[in-house]
Structure formats: structure tokens, C-alpha cells
Design an enzyme around this catalytic site. Structure first.
Site, PDB file in Angstrom:
ATOM      1  N   PHE A 253       0.804  -1.229   0.000  1.00  0.00           N
ATOM      2  CA  PHE A 253       0.000   0.000   0.000  1.00  0.00           C
ATOM      3  C   PHE A 253       0.833   1.274   0.000  1.00  0.00           C
ATOM      4  O   PHE A 253       0.464   2.272   0.608  1.00  0.00           O
ATOM      5  CB  PHE A 253      -1.025  -0.019   1.147  1.00  0.00           C
ATOM      6  CG  PHE A 253      -2.209  -0.879   0.783  1.00  0.00           C
ATOM      7  CD1 PHE A 253      -2.058  -2.242   0.642  1.00  0.00           C
ATOM      8  CD2 PHE A 253      -3.451  -0.321   0.523  1.00  0.00           C
ATOM      9  CE1 PHE A 253      -3.113  -3.048   0.245  1.00  0.00           C
ATOM     10  CE2 PHE A 253      -4.517  -1.113   0.124  1.00  0.00           C
ATOM     11  CZ  PHE A 253      -4.342  -2.478  -0.005  1.00  0.00           C
ATOM     12  N   ALA A 256       2.273   4.801  -5.345  1.00  0.00           N
ATOM     13  CA  ALA A 256       1.665   6.069  -5.764  1.00  0.00           C
ATOM     14  C   ALA A 256       0.956   5.853  -7.094  1.00  0.00           C
ATOM     15  O   ALA A 256       1.324   4.983  -7.872  1.00  0.00           O
ATOM     16  CB  ALA A 256       2.754   7.123  -5.909  1.00  0.00           C
ATOM     17  N   CYS A 264     -14.897   0.976   0.103  1.00  0.00           N
ATOM     18  CA  CYS A 264     -14.487   1.027   1.515  1.00  0.00           C
ATOM     19  C   CYS A 264     -13.727   2.291   1.901  1.00  0.00           C
ATOM     20  O   CYS A 264     -14.204   3.070   2.724  1.00  0.00           O
ATOM     21  CB  CYS A 264     -13.647  -0.197   1.854  1.00  0.00           C
ATOM     22  SG  CYS A 264     -14.637  -1.683   1.928  1.00  0.00           S
TER      23      CYS A 264
HETATM   24  C1  UDX Z   1     -10.091  -2.540   1.163  1.00  0.00           C
HETATM   25  C2  UDX Z   1      -9.211  -3.208   2.241  1.00  0.00           C
HETATM   26  O1  UDX Z   1      -7.977  -3.635   1.646  1.00  0.00           O
HETATM   27  C3  UDX Z   1      -9.930  -4.376   2.866  1.00  0.00           C
HETATM   28  O2  UDX Z   1      -9.142  -4.945   3.910  1.00  0.00           O
HETATM   29  C4  UDX Z   1     -11.258  -3.859   3.440  1.00  0.00           C
HETATM   30  O3  UDX Z   1     -11.976  -4.892   4.029  1.00  0.00           O
HETATM   31  C5  UDX Z   1     -12.069  -3.200   2.348  1.00  0.00           C
HETATM   32  O4  UDX Z   1     -11.310  -2.155   1.744  1.00  0.00           O
HETATM   33  P1  UDX Z   1     -10.745  -2.978  -1.386  1.00  0.00           P
HETATM   34  O5  UDX Z   1     -11.538  -1.722  -1.303  1.00  0.00           O
HETATM   35  O6  UDX Z   1     -11.348  -4.174  -2.023  1.00  0.00           O
HETATM   36  O7  UDX Z   1     -10.289  -3.452   0.095  1.00  0.00           O
HETATM   37  O8  UDX Z   1      -9.428  -2.648  -2.210  1.00  0.00           O
HETATM   38  P2  UDX Z   1      -7.861  -2.547  -1.959  1.00  0.00           P
HETATM   39  O9  UDX Z   1      -7.170  -3.666  -2.621  1.00  0.00           O
HETATM   40  O10 UDX Z   1      -7.530  -2.336  -0.547  1.00  0.00           O
HETATM   41  O11 UDX Z   1      -7.529  -1.237  -2.809  1.00  0.00           O
HETATM   42  C6  UDX Z   1      -8.180   0.005  -2.530  1.00  0.00           C
HETATM   43  C7  UDX Z   1      -7.753   1.091  -3.471  1.00  0.00           C
HETATM   44  O12 UDX Z   1      -6.433   1.502  -3.178  1.00  0.00           O
HETATM   45  C8  UDX Z   1      -7.745   0.716  -4.955  1.00  0.00           C
HETATM   46  O13 UDX Z   1      -8.342   1.774  -5.671  1.00  0.00           O
HETATM   47  C9  UDX Z   1      -6.275   0.596  -5.298  1.00  0.00           C
HETATM   48  O14 UDX Z   1      -6.022   0.912  -6.650  1.00  0.00           O
HETATM   49  C10 UDX Z   1      -5.668   1.607  -4.363  1.00  0.00           C
HETATM   50  N1  UDX Z   1      -4.253   1.359  -4.017  1.00  0.00           N
HETATM   51  C11 UDX Z   1      -3.892   0.267  -3.308  1.00  0.00           C
HETATM   52  C12 UDX Z   1      -3.269   2.287  -4.376  1.00  0.00           C
HETATM   53  O15 UDX Z   1      -3.570   3.318  -5.017  1.00  0.00           O
HETATM   54  N2  UDX Z   1      -1.982   2.062  -3.999  1.00  0.00           N
HETATM   55  C13 UDX Z   1      -1.596   0.967  -3.295  1.00  0.00           C
HETATM   56  O16 UDX Z   1      -0.390   0.851  -2.986  1.00  0.00           O
HETATM   57  C14 UDX Z   1      -2.581   0.032  -2.939  1.00  0.00           C
END
Ligand code: UDX
Length: 438
Positions: A253, A256, A264
């Protein structure tokens, strides 16, 4: 164990089918009759990898069934999971009407002692309300009605894997007996060595907020760094690689890009902020996380404008419309915000997504939807990567260059960062580093 599951959205269907896999007898219910009919046929009304197989497995083993009758799902159940939607109100607070209705109806339908489990993402304090509603409905079951909080941490696109092999099982309950019941629910997973974290209800409810907000914060940190790197002539991928190598920071996570979206993070951050202020604590950090995310989305539009001078009259191709790869979900998808902003400035926007085209079109009427990535590029003045679907990484770049009017790529996910686009004749705009001329 006989278990009822109220609500068959994303979380509900994953919960039903996972519990059936764990060996329980599960009945899922929803008031949407067409959804139930689809599920009864072994189909899933949204895209989630491997979920259909899991549902079919449960149906065939006769451990899983679906009904529109909530009382039927609840009668005889020892545990009932509430998995209904909690959409944001205009104020940003979660709308809990469906949770209250589910709790009251479950209370009325209970045929004996019942443990109600909150699975939907609900704000801190909801379990108290749920318990009170249950008690109001069924004074005759006084002392035999309990509430536990069992937040899910599943990610769309890998929800089945996350649910079958979670990193931890979190259960908040205020009595030993409720914890004991929940240990029985998850016994097969506990036996596999998956940690079972038992907390109070209040701690479990807050933990969910804490985790999601912190993950969003990590992403926004990386995106704020990206803005600094762009100005300093540094590369955010190199900077975050150093951060990721420190186990205290962690490697996930910190990518960028065009910002986070989904059902969520955006919603939970606002809800957590409202909750904190309701509890008397101002938590401006949460608002800053959201602001930086808006800025990351805007950065993609700014880069495109920088490349094309004026967006008015230009045609731009957006690759990826879902909020992340592996899902057809477009809720709070950065791609949609980017499309809207560009349309507002007079651009024609054509989008392609392996799964989310129809959902995106339903949100933005003016958006043209192409049938594949290459057709989106025909006559377009720039390609913009909004979601990093695997198939985009494998595009034939010579063909991409041939189809585009101008060889411009704005890479909202740094998907092509290692493919030397400038060397192949493109004007390349990454996230978190300066644009590179061919
Ligand atoms: C998230 C949480 O990970 C999960 O534990 C919770 O229960 C629900 O919310 P989700 O919304 O399915 O899950 O997606 P996730 O994989 O976490 O990604 C969220 C967003 O962050 C996406 O738009 C993704 O593109 C973005 N992201 C993720 C980034 O921009 N950079 C990253 O390094 C990681």
C-alpha cells in the site's frame, strides 16, 4: 452449525459460501428476488474471481441455500450474520437503516437463543443499538440474545482467497459465551493456525476503522511523496522502494498512482472522521488523507492537460474504469472522476475495461465504451492508464503508437514505468516523476 446470512451483496455472498465451505448449514437471504434467483442457479450477480465456484460447491453439497424469506433464514439458526449495505448518507455518516431492519426482523424470527454478528462495515456503537433493537423485539428471549462484531478485511478481486485464508479472524464480543460460539464458527480455520483475535465489541468496531484509515493513509503518503518527487526531479518508485525495504514500514500500500477508490476507503474515512468528532475528538489527519487522494486524481487530469495543452476538442482513451483490477466495481473509481473532469473541460472520453464498461457507462452517459483496448485508442490523442489490469501491461506498444493520434501516455498506475516508453517514441507521463520526452 445452522447459520443465517442477511444480505447477499459482495460481503454476504462471500460470507455465505465461505461458511458453507467451513462445513456449516447456511441459508442466505435478500429481499431482492432476482438476486436470490440468480444465486439459486449458482450464478453470482457481480464479478468476483472464484466466487461462483464456491457458491456452486455449497449448493451442490446442500450446505448452502438461498431464500427471499428472512424468517426462513433465521428460524433454527444459532448465529445470524448481518451483511446488508451501509451506504453513505449525504453527511458522510453510514446509513444504518438496513442494519436496524435486519436486526429487528431477525429478532422477530428467532426461534431460540441467537447470536447476531455484524459483518457489514458499521460505525463504532452499532452493536449496542442492534442489541437494544433485538431486546425490544423479543423480551421473552432476554439474556439469550447477543451481538458480536466480526469485521471482514476482504479485498474485492481476491475476496474468496481473503475469506478462505484470512490473515486473522477478528471477533469482538462482550461475553465469553459469544466468543465461544464464534470460535466454533471458525473452528476449521483456527485449526489451520489462522489467528483468532478476541476483543471487546468496541475494540473490534474501532479496529476496522483503524485498519482501513491506516491503509488509505499509506497510499496518500505515497501520493503526497509523488507530488514532491515530481517537483524535485526524483522518482517516487525509487523512494518508496527504500521505504518498503524497512520491515517497520512494510511493503504494501505504498504505490503512488491515481489514488484509491472503492466501496471502503473513501466511505470509511469520512465515517471515521464523523465518528471521531461525534466522540469529541478532532482527527484532521483523516481529512488530509482524503484531500491528498483528490489531489492524486487531479494530477492525472493536470498531466493530460499539460500534454495536450487544451482538453477541449481532444479525444482521450482511458484504460481501466473499475477502482482496481479484478473487479467490475466502479464505486468511487478514480477513472470516473478523471472522465468527468475531462468531459467537463470539453474532451471526448472513450473508456475500456475488461469487466467494468457497463457499470461505468451507467454512471457517465457521455462516456464512450470501446470493445477492447486497441479500439479505444483509434483516433485518440492520448492514452491514460487509470487501472492496472494485467492485460494492459502486455499491450503491443508499436501498435499502440500506430493507433494513437499523438504518442502520449499518461500512466496513472506507473504500469509502463519499466518499458522505456520514451525510447519507443512516446511522450511519457508517469506518476511521481517528471515527464520524459521521446
Ligand atoms: C479494502 C481493504 O484492503 C480491505 O481490507 C477492506 O476490508 C475493504 O477495503 P478494497 O476496497 O477491495 O479493500 O481494495 P484494496 O485492494 O484495498 O484497494 C483500494 C484502493 O487503493 C484501490 O483503488 C487501489 O487501486 C488503491 N491502491 C492500493 C493504491 O492506489 N496504492 C496501493 O499501494 C494500494
Amino acid at each position: 452449525m445452522r447459520i443465517g446470512v442477511i444480505g447477499t451483496g459482495h460481503v454476504g455472498v462471500v460470507t455465505c459460501s465461505t461458511l458453507a465451505r467451513l462445513g456449516h448449514e447456511v441459508v442466505g437471504t435478500d429481499r431482492d428476488a432476482s438476486r436470490i434467483a440468480t444465486l439459486e442457479e449458482g450464478s453470482v450477480p457481480f464479478f468476483e474471481p472464484d466466487l461462483e465456484e464456491l457458491v456452486r460447491e455449497g449448493l451442490q453439497a446442500k450446505r448452502l441455500r438461498f431464500t427471499t424469506s428472512l424468517p426462513e433464514a433465521v428460524a433454527g439458526a444459532e448465529v445470524v450474520f448481518i451483511c446488508v449495505g451501509t451506504p453513505p448518507r449525504l453527511s458522510g455518516e453510514a446509513n444504518l437503516v438496513a442494519v436496524e431492519n435486519a436486526a429487528r426482523q431477525a429478532g422477530r424470527a428467532a426461534t431460540g437463543p441467537l447470536l447476531i454478528v455484524e459483518k457489514s462495515t458499521v460505525p463504532f456503537g452499532t452493536s449496542q443499538r442492534v442489541l437494544r433493537s433485538l431486546q425490544m423485539e423479543r423480551s421473552d428471549l432476554d439474556g439469550h440474545l447477543e451481538v458480536a462484531s466480526n469485521p471482514e478485511f476482504l479485498r474485492e478481486g481476491s475476496a474468496v482467497e481473503d475469506s478462505l485464508h484470512p490473515e486473522r479472524i477478528l471477533v469482538g464480543a462482550d461475553s465469553d459465551s459469544a466468543h465461544e460460539v464464534m470460535r466454533r464458527v471458525y473452528e476449521p480455520q483456527i485449526a489451520e493456525g489462522i489467528p483468532f483475535i478476541a476483543t471487546s465489541v468496541a475494540s473490534a468496531e474501532l479496529a476496522k476503522h483503524a485498519c482501513n484509515a491506516f491503509l488509505a493513509l499509506k497510499i496518500s503518503y505515497a501520493n503526497a511523496l509523488a507530488r514532491v518527487c515530481e517537483r524535485a526531479g526524483a522518482d517516487v518508485r525509487q523512494v518508496t522502494a527504500v521505504m518498503k525495504s524497512d520491515p517497520r514500514i512494510g511493503g504494501d500500500f505504498l504505490d503512488a498512482g491515481a489514488g484509491y477508490g472503492g466501496s471502503c476507503f473513501p466511505k470509511d474515512l469520512v465515517a471515521f472522521d464523523r465518528l471521531s468528532s461525534r466522540l469529541g475528538y478532532d482527527f484532521p489527519l483523516l481529512r488530509e488523507v482524503a484531500r491528498i487522494n483528490d489531489e492524486a486524481i487531479a494530477a492525472v487530469v493536470d498531466k493530460t492537460r499539460d500534454a495536450l495543452w487544451n482538453l477541449d476538442g481532444k479525444r482521450v482513451a482511458l484504460l481501466g474504469l473499475s477502482f482496481k483490477p479484478g473487479t467490475d466495481d466502479v464505486r468511487f473509481a478514480p477513472a470516473l472522476s478523471i472522465a468527468k473532469a475531462m468531459i467537463l473541460e470539453g474532451a471526448t472520453v472513450v473508456g475500456y475495461d475488461p469487466e467494468a464498461g457497463a457499470n461505468a457507462k451507467a454512471e457517465i452517459e457521455e462516456l464512450e465504451i470501446a470493445r477492447d483496448a486497441y479500439s479505444a485508442l483509434v483516433g485518440s490523442h492520448a492514452l491514460i492508464v487509470c487501472t492496472e489490469w494485467k492485460e494492459f501491461a502486455q499491450l503491443d506498444l508499436a501498435r499502440v503508437k500506430e493507433l494513437l493520434e499523438y504518442p502520449i501516455v499518461v500512466d496513472g498506475r506507473n504500469l509502463f514505468a519499466d518499458r522505456d516508453l520514451p525510447g519507443k517514441g512516446f511522450l511519457y507521463y508517469p506518476m511521481g516523476a517528471s515527464a520524459v520526452e521521446p
